[in-house]
Design a protein around this motif. Structure first.
Motif, PDB file in Angstrom:
ATOM      1  N   GLY A  75       0.778  -1.234   0.000  1.00  0.00           N
ATOM      2  CA  GLY A  75       0.000   0.000   0.000  1.00  0.00           C
ATOM      3  C   GLY A  75       0.806   1.280   0.000  1.00  0.00           C
ATOM      4  N   PHE A  76       2.146   1.170  -0.045  1.00  0.00           N
ATOM      5  CA  PHE A  76       2.964   2.390  -0.056  1.00  0.00           C
ATOM      6  C   PHE A  76       2.676   3.211  -1.306  1.00  0.00           C
ATOM      7  CE2 PHE A  76       5.394   0.226   3.140  1.00  0.00           C
ATOM      8  CZ  PHE A  76       6.047   1.212   3.849  1.00  0.00           C
ATOM      9  N   ARG A  77       2.792   4.508  -1.134  1.00  0.00           N
ATOM     10  CA  ARG A  77       2.719   5.450  -2.247  1.00  0.00           C
ATOM     11  C   ARG A  77       4.162   5.862  -2.560  1.00  0.00           C
ATOM     12  NH1 ARG A  77      -0.403  10.997  -1.098  1.00  0.00           N
ATOM     13  NH2 ARG A  77      -2.155   9.574  -0.840  1.00  0.00           N
ATOM     14  N   ARG A  78       4.589   5.686  -3.823  1.00  0.00           N
ATOM     15  CA  ARG A  78       5.947   6.127  -4.180  1.00  0.00           C
ATOM     16  C   ARG A  78       5.872   7.588  -4.560  1.00  0.00           C
ATOM     17  NH1 ARG A  78       8.965   2.602  -8.460  1.00  0.00           N
ATOM     18  NH2 ARG A  78       8.896   4.292  -9.969  1.00  0.00           N
ATOM     19  N   GLU A  79       6.607   8.405  -3.824  1.00  0.00           N
ATOM     20  CA  GLU A  79       6.421   9.854  -3.956  1.00  0.00           C
ATOM     21  C   GLU A  79       7.564  10.579  -4.628  1.00  0.00           C
ATOM     22  OE1 GLU A  79       5.522   9.410  -0.047  1.00  0.00           O
ATOM     23  OE2 GLU A  79       3.507  10.238  -0.129  1.00  0.00           O
ATOM     24  N   GLY A  80       8.667   9.883  -4.816  1.00  0.00           N
ATOM     25  CA  GLY A  80       9.729  10.639  -5.454  1.00  0.00           C
ATOM     26  C   GLY A  80      10.992   9.866  -5.714  1.00  0.00           C
ATOM     27  N   GLU A  81      11.803  10.479  -6.559  1.00  0.00           N
ATOM     28  CA  GLU A  81      13.140   9.980  -6.859  1.00  0.00           C
ATOM     29  C   GLU A  81      14.072  11.109  -6.451  1.00  0.00           C
ATOM     30  OE1 GLU A  81      13.502   7.928 -10.621  1.00  0.00           O
ATOM     31  OE2 GLU A  81      15.488   8.818 -10.904  1.00  0.00           O
ATOM     32  N   VAL A  82      14.949  10.831  -5.506  1.00  0.00           N
ATOM     33  CA  VAL A  82      15.760  11.886  -4.906  1.00  0.00           C
ATOM     34  C   VAL A  82      17.227  11.639  -5.201  1.00  0.00           C
ATOM     35  CG1 VAL A  82      16.324  13.083  -2.752  1.00  0.00           C
ATOM     36  CG2 VAL A  82      14.040  12.061  -3.049  1.00  0.00           C
ATOM     37  N   ARG A  83      17.876  12.629  -5.794  1.00  0.00           N
ATOM     38  CA  ARG A  83      19.301  12.482  -6.096  1.00  0.00           C
ATOM     39  C   ARG A  83      20.111  12.418  -4.810  1.00  0.00           C
ATOM     40  NH1 ARG A  83      19.919  17.432 -10.119  1.00  0.00           N
ATOM     41  NH2 ARG A  83      18.478  18.252  -8.563  1.00  0.00           N
ATOM     42  N   GLY A  84      21.022  11.436  -4.724  1.00  0.00           N
ATOM     43  CA  GLY A  84      21.915  11.330  -3.562  1.00  0.00           C
ATOM     44  C   GLY A  84      21.206  11.007  -2.253  1.00  0.00           C
ATOM     45  N   LEU A  85      20.040  10.353  -2.334  1.00  0.00           N
ATOM     46  CA  LEU A  85      19.255  10.082  -1.123  1.00  0.00           C
ATOM     47  C   LEU A  85      19.935   9.094  -0.188  1.00  0.00           C
ATOM     48  CD1 LEU A  85      16.462  10.399   0.338  1.00  0.00           C
ATOM     49  CD2 LEU A  85      15.720   8.373  -0.919  1.00  0.00           C
TER      50      LEU A  85
END
Ligand SMILES: CC(C)(COP(=O)(O)OP(=O)(O)OC[C@H]1O[C@@H](n2cnc3c(N)ncnc32)[C@H](O)[C@@H]1OP(=O)(O)O)[C@@H](O)C(=O)NCCC(=O)NCCS
Length: 183
Positions: free
Chosen positions: A151-161
């Protein structure tokens, strides 16, 4: 809610053939084997090279972190055999981060999705978590599928996370709120 949780008794959680329980010394060889698998190295922060002392430190560290109310960690068993690990890491103010990894022989048949659902359900009900974050290296589709099925919502792709062995990697991030868990 306090800055750490008040550690309850370590629970055994079961759904069918998937059991979450405490790690034991009998798991050490399997932990070493799993940590040397190519996808575990690529997608998790396991030390490389990985030896028996690393596995001993991992098990002892998880036990101590449970007592401090910082990490709720379990061994995942299927077919009566150690298959991997799942944990909820406390991240302050009612939130945690989920982490998981499975031995190659147990992958691809829903074992980790079942294990993550058990850990999350317990975290929401017994720890009273308000939400959980999921993070993974960009391209870790198997990890995303597990999170998505829960059920997770994928909210982003973050550089260098993410930092893996001193290297910054781009990461996916997602969240799940209490009440959103898909069983
Ligand atoms: C991620 C991991 C725990 C998944 O465990 P699992 O028990 O195989 O997961 P499930 O069987 O519940 O679900 C896996 C899903 O990913 C899919 N999948 C697996 N490998 C894939 C790939 N390379 N590309 C696309 N999809 C993939 C499967 O088809 C399945 O999806 P489906 O249910 O739609 O068929 C396991 O692959 C693993 O340990 N990987 C290495 C460590 C890791 O990445 N940990 C997570 C760090 S964030």
């Amino acid at each position: 809610m306090a800055d750490t949780w008040n550690p309850p008794e370590h629970p055994r959680l079961r759904d069918g053939d998937v059991l979450l329980r405490r790690h034991t010394a009998a798991d050490l060889d399997a932990i070493v084997e799993q940590a040397r698998d190519a996808d575990s190295v690529r997608f998790t922060t396991v030390p490389t090279p990985y030896g028996r002392a690393d596995a001993e430190g991992f098990v002892a560290g998880l036990g101590a972190a449970w007592e401090r109310g910082e990490v709720a960690g379990w061994a995942v068993e299927t077919g009566g055999r150690f298959a991997g690990s799942v944990d909820l890491r406390w991240r302050e103010a009612g939130w945690a981060e989920i982490g998981f990894g499975l031995a190659p022989w147990a992958r691809g048949r829903g074992v980790m999705t079942c294990a993550v659902r058990l850990a999350l359900a317990w975290g929401f009900s017994d720890l009273g978590l308000a939400g959980v974050h999921w993070q993974a290296v960009v391209g870790n589709t198997a990890s995303w599928r597990v999170a998505e099925k829960c059920g997770f919502r994928r909210e982003g792709e973050v550089r260098g996370l993410l930092v893996h062995r001193g290297e910054r990697l781009d990461g996916w991030i997602g969240s799940l709120l209490a009440g959103e868990l898909v069983r």
